[in-house]
Design an enzyme around this catalytic site. Sequence first.
Site, short mmCIF file in Angstrom:
data_model
loop_
_atom_site.label_atom_id
_atom_site.label_comp_id
_atom_site.label_asym_id
_atom_site.label_seq_id
_atom_site.Cartn_x
_atom_site.Cartn_y
_atom_site.Cartn_z
N SER A 177 -6.00 -0.71 -10.28
CA SER A 177 -5.32 -0.32 -9.05
C SER A 177 -3.84 -0.38 -9.34
O SER A 177 -3.32 -1.42 -9.76
CB SER A 177 -5.69 -1.29 -7.92
N GLU A 178 -3.13 0.74 -9.13
CA GLU A 178 -1.77 0.83 -9.66
C GLU A 178 -0.77 -0.06 -8.94
O GLU A 178 0.36 -0.23 -9.40
CB GLU A 178 -1.29 2.29 -9.66
N ASN A 179 -1.18 -0.67 -7.83
CA ASN A 179 -0.29 -1.66 -7.21
C ASN A 179 -0.28 -2.98 -7.96
O ASN A 179 0.49 -3.87 -7.60
CB ASN A 179 -0.62 -1.86 -5.72
#
Lengths: 213, 213, 242, 242
Positions: A46-48
């Site tokens: 998840s790119e967060n």
Amino acid sequence: MAWTREDMAARAALELQDGFYVNLGIGIPTLVANYIPDGMSVTLQSENGMLGMGPFPFEGEADADLINAGKQTITELAQSSYFSSSDSFAMIRGGHINLSILGGMQVAENGDLANWMVPGKMVKGMGGAMDLVAGVRRVVVVMDHCEKTGAPKVLKRCNLPLTGAGVVDLLITDLGVFEIDRKVGGMRLTALATGVSLDEITAKTEADFIVAL
Amino acid sequence: MAWTREDMAARAALELQDGFYVNLGIGIPTLVANYIPDGMSVTLQSENGMLGMGPFPFEGEADADLINAGKQTITELAQSSYFSSSDSFAMIRGGHINLSILGGMQVAENGDLANWMVPGKMVKGMGGAMDLVAGVRRVVVVMDHCEKTGAPKVLKRCNLPLTGAGVVDLLITDLGVFEIDRKVGGMRLTALATGVSLDEITAKTEADFIVAL
Amino acid sequence: MVQKVHADADAALAGLLFDGMTVMAGGFGLCGIPENLIAAMRLAGVRDLTVVSNNCGIDGFGLGILLESGQIKKMISSYVGENKLFEKLYLSGELELEFNPQGTLAERIRAGGAGIPAFFTKTGVGTLVSEGKEIRNFDGDDYVMERGLVADLSIIKAWKGDHEGNLIYRKTARNFNPMMATAGKACVVEVEHLVEPGQLDPDHIHTPGIYVDRIIAGARFEKRIERVTTRPRDTAPAKDAV
Amino acid sequence: MVQKVHADADAALAGLLFDGMTVMAGGFGLCGIPENLIAAMRLAGVRDLTVVSNNCGIDGFGLGILLESGQIKKMISSYVGENKLFEKLYLSGELELEFNPQGTLAERIRAGGAGIPAFFTKTGVGTLVSEGKEIRNFDGDDYVMERGLVADLSIIKAWKGDHEGNLIYRKTARNFNPMMATAGKACVVEVEHLVEPGQLDPDHIHTPGIYVDRIIAGARFEKRIERVTTRPRDTAPAKDAV
């Protein structure tokens, strides 16, 4: 007839391989997680700032500090790790993610992708999409073949502003599957959706493509 | 008469301020830690990846995983933190360290510093010195005023390869103290060592300087 | 299931070594070096190596043993002062050497792993280091352009690691290891403690497993110290800060 | 002794605010945002702010409350889709907006804090994002040059912090906070748990205290969730990965 959202997700899941690290976009791509074969180990990024996304939490167990890039509450797994946004995109930009599956508005025969803005409409922003298509080793786009108006979305050239130029490796629509050679350009139709004829898909596609069924 | 190594370290310690984060080089600069005034909080950075260096360990308690940039065994303090080399030099390059005190071979009146190589001799490498002088907000050099041969080390221009161009703010030698305006260039003599005359320091200095005692 | 855990250093390096390759080796001095993997590279006999490492070990230990065996063609380092054999080989022309400022070296490796082909830094402007490189002024100051650095293989030492390759380093043994783990086309890690997934707190992991291809529990850690520096028990600690 | 700990958000911001300033605010969506400091900025009434933040809160919470009060002149963000007032202000020309790809934004901030004035990235090449910027080919691929980003003030949320300003973040609430802590000329932090030095393991610290000028224990953490997404208790977990 054509493929459903679930059919498209199932087709996209065939791109997964054991040991892959994968980033899934919002919408149909999210459904791909439901089609990971038993016994195959796939780690979701998840790119967060997370590797090893787990399922949604049980009711009453949502944690405000644990969300995915779509801002949904999620859970962690035994192998999960957290990191900053700069470390997350260093991972993406550096080519360490094997596969990104994301939605699209338009895909062109040269591998161009548009999926972030429509001039004249309020623009929400590209988020991490430009980084993902530029950095991830293999990019798969899953989208409807045409607009609701019937207008084609698989084009010779995108007319919407690009998310990335020459970035798409594989396009899965409700009508079929196209491989794209993003270096030289050029699409090859490799599969037709259930009940879709070559005539139908040809009629609904502006892009040139080679038939390789 | 002139200042001893300890005198020079004590003079350099006057540059410390409460709350400062400081990087100390090898040699005389290391001694500066012994002159931190009581009640003043100074945090020492070690560029191999530590903030909050503590004293040497007691005999028998050295830890192979805990060394300083001079490769000596050290200890940690309650407020210590560890980080990678890239994070450490991001801290240095980004101007977050208040003060660097390091040794020198030559200093020029324009603030140039040479302290890493002598052509014809085996070169050990610059280590972190170039990063420190380029990135730290205030750079203090502590060195002997002349070579053992008597040759001057405080020069109009360095003749050894530079560690940094226009980087030195303050020079402390065994004979006195010079402020350097590293933007415009130009040295000001602000203190004489015990027992050193203006004539003596002038005779032993090639650089031009203004007397501001 | 892809299996990252290997039985020993030889098995972990099998198929990854070739003459003329570029290898990044973690560590600062002898602190945090992959000593088991270095020993295995010596045994494997791979030659003409370009080695990216802040230092080059000491005579007889660490990367020094690859110098002795003549396996290293070139070093990219910031400081090599601890090694007499190094000096001899360098002066005789048997060894190439590229010096990078320590912070530039660290950042070049970080950039290589992060998909950044070049960046600008103030470090080295006006020195030999910037010769032949692009100099550019931003907001009134000059900067030199430096390139990202990648390697065919990185060999890494961590304190703890799990079967997924998640790593935690200990104290100043972290140093160059985390960036190098990201900048090798393949990354092999030795750990002191190999644990099951779930035994490392996800908030404490320094290197996520995505960067690690193969991992071993090191057979033996000598963990030599270059400069044991101590103080007697009766010293007042406050005045002994280093 | 320099005292970093302040009594409350107002005290921690005192003297640091001025009209027209640039502020970086940590968080991704509503996760890991400095809600106490944002509230204090609203009360302080500072105007014409340029705010660097991945998002702009939601209507009535997070940075959204500074939109309501008309204190924000310009946003530098990657995604602002959660906020209706934002759309209205933008379309009416009352709000400027600069979109950066999320990874470019993160890296620009990291570069700003690390003394790197510019770097090259593949992200955005051939798109609107690269228009007017230098494009350069390295080893056969085109890259766009992006600039480092700094701010007058960064406001940060961490989970735990000690009196020296050492910080530990929790889960995905880390996000933009660590880089922003390095890129503000001043950095003010709110934590859920303020502890004594020595209570945080030095190997687990995400942000060393050197980056933190002032720190408070937040008075109240609402920690709203934008999209509570759950599964019923009888679902087989293996097939529910997100």
